[in-house]
Design a protein around this motif. Structure first.
Motif, PDB file in Angstrom:
ATOM      1  N   GLN A   1       0.847  -1.186   0.000  1.00  0.00           N
ATOM      2  CA  GLN A   1       0.000   0.000   0.000  1.00  0.00           C
ATOM      3  C   GLN A   1       0.887   1.243   0.000  1.00  0.00           C
ATOM      4  OE1 GLN A   1      -3.259  -0.306  -0.122  1.00  0.00           O
ATOM      5  NE2 GLN A   1      -3.979   1.777   0.185  1.00  0.00           N
ATOM      6  N   VAL A   2       0.525   2.218  -0.827  1.00  0.00           N
ATOM      7  CA  VAL A   2       1.263   3.479  -0.924  1.00  0.00           C
ATOM      8  C   VAL A   2       0.288   4.624  -0.722  1.00  0.00           C
ATOM      9  CG1 VAL A   2       2.638   4.962  -2.423  1.00  0.00           C
ATOM     10  CG2 VAL A   2       2.942   2.482  -2.502  1.00  0.00           C
ATOM     11  N   GLN A   3       0.642   5.568   0.126  1.00  0.00           N
ATOM     12  CA  GLN A   3      -0.145   6.781   0.303  1.00  0.00           C
ATOM     13  C   GLN A   3       0.673   7.962  -0.188  1.00  0.00           C
ATOM     14  OE1 GLN A   3      -1.163   6.582   4.510  1.00  0.00           O
ATOM     15  NE2 GLN A   3      -3.188   5.787   3.995  1.00  0.00           N
ATOM     16  N   LEU A   4       0.023   8.876  -0.890  1.00  0.00           N
ATOM     17  CA  LEU A   4       0.712   9.971  -1.559  1.00  0.00           C
ATOM     18  C   LEU A   4       0.142  11.316  -1.134  1.00  0.00           C
ATOM     19  CD1 LEU A   4       0.596   8.384  -5.128  1.00  0.00           C
ATOM     20  CD2 LEU A   4       2.489   8.277  -3.508  1.00  0.00           C
ATOM     21  N   VAL A   5       1.032  12.293  -0.916  1.00  0.00           N
ATOM     22  CA  VAL A   5       0.600  13.638  -0.553  1.00  0.00           C
ATOM     23  C   VAL A   5       1.393  14.638  -1.384  1.00  0.00           C
ATOM     24  CG1 VAL A   5       0.393  15.359   1.265  1.00  0.00           C
ATOM     25  CG2 VAL A   5       0.047  12.932   1.799  1.00  0.00           C
ATOM     26  N   GLU A   6       0.686  15.441  -2.184  1.00  0.00           N
ATOM     27  CA  GLU A   6       1.337  16.456  -3.014  1.00  0.00           C
ATOM     28  C   GLU A   6       1.446  17.776  -2.250  1.00  0.00           C
ATOM     29  OE1 GLU A   6      -1.555  14.156  -5.770  1.00  0.00           O
ATOM     30  OE2 GLU A   6      -1.553  15.022  -3.758  1.00  0.00           O
ATOM     31  N   SER A   7       2.430  18.571  -2.642  1.00  0.00           N
ATOM     32  CA  SER A   7       2.588  19.917  -2.100  1.00  0.00           C
ATOM     33  C   SER A   7       3.332  20.760  -3.127  1.00  0.00           C
ATOM     34  CB  SER A   7       3.353  19.895  -0.772  1.00  0.00           C
ATOM     35  OG  SER A   7       4.653  19.366  -0.949  1.00  0.00           O
ATOM     36  N   GLY A   8       3.335  22.077  -2.892  1.00  0.00           N
ATOM     37  CA  GLY A   8       4.098  22.976  -3.749  1.00  0.00           C
ATOM     38  C   GLY A   8       3.274  23.767  -4.735  1.00  0.00           C
ATOM     39  N   GLY A   9       1.988  23.514  -4.776  1.00  0.00           N
ATOM     40  CA  GLY A   9       1.149  24.285  -5.682  1.00  0.00           C
ATOM     41  C   GLY A   9       0.941  25.696  -5.177  1.00  0.00           C
ATOM     42  N   GLY A  10       0.308  26.520  -5.993  1.00  0.00           N
ATOM     43  CA  GLY A  10       0.041  27.888  -5.597  1.00  0.00           C
ATOM     44  C   GLY A  10      -0.256  28.758  -6.794  1.00  0.00           C
ATOM     45  N   LEU A  11      -0.241  30.057  -6.565  1.00  0.00           N
ATOM     46  CA  LEU A  11      -0.496  31.040  -7.613  1.00  0.00           C
ATOM     47  C   LEU A  11       0.838  31.581  -8.115  1.00  0.00           C
ATOM     48  CD1 LEU A  11      -2.491  32.822  -9.205  1.00  0.00           C
ATOM     49  CD2 LEU A  11      -2.394  34.446  -7.290  1.00  0.00           C
ATOM     50  N   VAL A  12       1.012  31.563  -9.407  1.00  0.00           N
ATOM     51  CA  VAL A  12       2.265  32.026  -9.994  1.00  0.00           C
ATOM     52  C   VAL A  12       1.959  32.832 -11.250  1.00  0.00           C
ATOM     53  CG1 VAL A  12       2.557  29.908 -11.337  1.00  0.00           C
ATOM     54  CG2 VAL A  12       4.553  31.287 -10.772  1.00  0.00           C
ATOM     55  N   GLN A  13       2.792  33.788 -11.554  1.00  0.00           N
ATOM     56  CA  GLN A  13       2.604  34.597 -12.757  1.00  0.00           C
ATOM     57  C   GLN A  13       3.075  33.841 -13.993  1.00  0.00           C
ATOM     58  OE1 GLN A  13       4.584  38.386 -12.063  1.00  0.00           O
ATOM     59  NE2 GLN A  13       2.661  39.298 -11.394  1.00  0.00           N
ATOM     60  N   ALA A  14       2.477  34.148 -15.098  1.00  0.00           N
ATOM     61  CA  ALA A  14       2.886  33.530 -16.358  1.00  0.00           C
ATOM     62  C   ALA A  14       4.371  33.769 -16.591  1.00  0.00           C
ATOM     63  CB  ALA A  14       2.068  34.100 -17.509  1.00  0.00           C
ATOM     64  N   GLY A  15       5.026  32.734 -17.060  1.00  0.00           N
ATOM     65  CA  GLY A  15       6.461  32.803 -17.277  1.00  0.00           C
ATOM     66  C   GLY A  15       7.276  32.287 -16.111  1.00  0.00           C
ATOM     67  N   GLY A  16       6.619  32.092 -14.982  1.00  0.00           N
ATOM     68  CA  GLY A  16       7.314  31.613 -13.800  1.00  0.00           C
ATOM     69  C   GLY A  16       7.463  30.106 -13.772  1.00  0.00           C
ATOM     70  N   SER A  17       7.951  29.608 -12.643  1.00  0.00           N
ATOM     71  CA  SER A  17       8.201  28.175 -12.479  1.00  0.00           C
ATOM     72  C   SER A  17       7.642  27.697 -11.145  1.00  0.00           C
ATOM     73  CB  SER A  17       9.703  27.882 -12.503  1.00  0.00           C
ATOM     74  OG  SER A  17      10.279  28.270 -13.714  1.00  0.00           O
ATOM     75  N   LEU A  18       7.369  26.407 -11.079  1.00  0.00           N
ATOM     76  CA  LEU A  18       6.929  25.783  -9.841  1.00  0.00           C
ATOM     77  C   LEU A  18       7.588  24.423  -9.707  1.00  0.00           C
ATOM     78  CD1 LEU A  18       3.071  26.255  -9.334  1.00  0.00           C
ATOM     79  CD2 LEU A  18       4.908  27.059  -7.862  1.00  0.00           C
ATOM     80  N   ARG A  19       7.815  24.031  -8.463  1.00  0.00           N
ATOM     81  CA  ARG A  19       8.311  22.692  -8.186  1.00  0.00           C
ATOM     82  C   ARG A  19       7.320  22.012  -7.256  1.00  0.00           C
ATOM     83  NH1 ARG A  19      13.200  20.254  -4.691  1.00  0.00           N
ATOM     84  NH2 ARG A  19      13.875  18.591  -6.125  1.00  0.00           N
ATOM     85  N   LEU A  20       6.714  20.963  -7.749  1.00  0.00           N
ATOM     86  CA  LEU A  20       5.761  20.196  -6.969  1.00  0.00           C
ATOM     87  C   LEU A  20       6.450  18.992  -6.354  1.00  0.00           C
ATOM     88  CD1 LEU A  20       2.736  20.195  -9.453  1.00  0.00           C
ATOM     89  CD2 LEU A  20       3.321  21.886  -7.702  1.00  0.00           C
ATOM     90  N   SER A  21       6.025  18.646  -5.159  1.00  0.00           N
ATOM     91  CA  SER A  21       6.572  17.478  -4.468  1.00  0.00           C
ATOM     92  C   SER A  21       5.473  16.477  -4.200  1.00  0.00           C
ATOM     93  CB  SER A  21       7.217  17.891  -3.145  1.00  0.00           C
ATOM     94  OG  SER A  21       8.283  18.782  -3.340  1.00  0.00           O
ATOM     95  N   CYS A  22       5.860  15.223  -4.144  1.00  0.00           N
ATOM     96  CA  CYS A  22       4.938  14.149  -3.810  1.00  0.00           C
ATOM     97  C   CYS A  22       5.628  13.283  -2.773  1.00  0.00           C
ATOM     98  CB  CYS A  22       4.593  13.337  -5.053  1.00  0.00           C
ATOM     99  SG  CYS A  22       3.549  11.897  -4.744  1.00  0.00           S
ATOM    100  N   ALA A  23       5.088  13.268  -1.567  1.00  0.00           N
ATOM    101  CA  ALA A  23       5.648  12.463  -0.487  1.00  0.00           C
ATOM    102  C   ALA A  23       4.867  11.164  -0.385  1.00  0.00           C
ATOM    103  CB  ALA A  23       5.584  13.223   0.824  1.00  0.00           C
ATOM    104  N   ALA A  24       5.593  10.065  -0.390  1.00  0.00           N
ATOM    105  CA  ALA A  24       4.962   8.749  -0.365  1.00  0.00           C
ATOM    106  C   ALA A  24       5.279   8.027   0.931  1.00  0.00           C
ATOM    107  CB  ALA A  24       5.441   7.912  -1.547  1.00  0.00           C
ATOM    108  N   SER A  25       4.343   7.288   1.417  1.00  0.00           N
ATOM    109  CA  SER A  25       4.574   6.397   2.552  1.00  0.00           C
ATOM    110  C   SER A  25       4.543   4.965   2.051  1.00  0.00           C
ATOM    111  CB  SER A  25       3.501   6.590   3.623  1.00  0.00           C
ATOM    112  OG  SER A  25       2.228   6.254   3.104  1.00  0.00           O
TER     113      SER A  25
END
Length: 126
Positions: A1-25
């Protein structure tokens, strides 16, 4: 069994960058392939990128080709970085885990993944 939790989302201006994370158990995280999908309002969930166990192979959708990086570590985390964000990237982003064949079709098909996170919202302002 694997449980997953995402983080790192948000509001960003066009042209910007984001890094999303996924933590698994789960002790067998390293043996699972990890995929990222997104779903915009009124649209079907679509494949973004995936990485196979131990980072052997990576896959990505044409819509993000050249703008994304996908990686994983040995501490039960997977990452998705998206550059040159545009309004079309606005969506809820989900990480997912699966075993099985290592090929583009299997990784890009949502039904091949038994484990999903709850999603993280990414909003891009123009």
């Amino acid at each position: 069994q694997v449980q997953l939790v995402e983080s790192g989302g948000g509001l960003v201006q066009a042209g910007g960058s984001l890094r999303l994370s996924c933590a698994a158990s789960g002790r067998t995280f390293s043996s699972y392939g990890m995929g990222w999908f997104r779903q915009a309002p009124g649209r079907e969930r679509e494949f973004v990128a995936a990485i196979s166990p131990f980072g052997r192979n990576t896959y990505w959708a044409d819509s993000v080709k050249g703008r994304i990086g996908i990686s994983r570590d040995y501490n039960n985390k997977a990452f998705l970085e998206i550059n040159s964000l545009g309004p079309e990237d606005t969506a809820v982003y989900y990480c997912a885990a699966r075993g099985g064949p290592d090929n583009f079709y299997s990784y890009s098909t949502a039904g091949e993944y038994p484990y999903w996170g709850q999603g993280t919202q990414v909003s891009v302002s123009s």
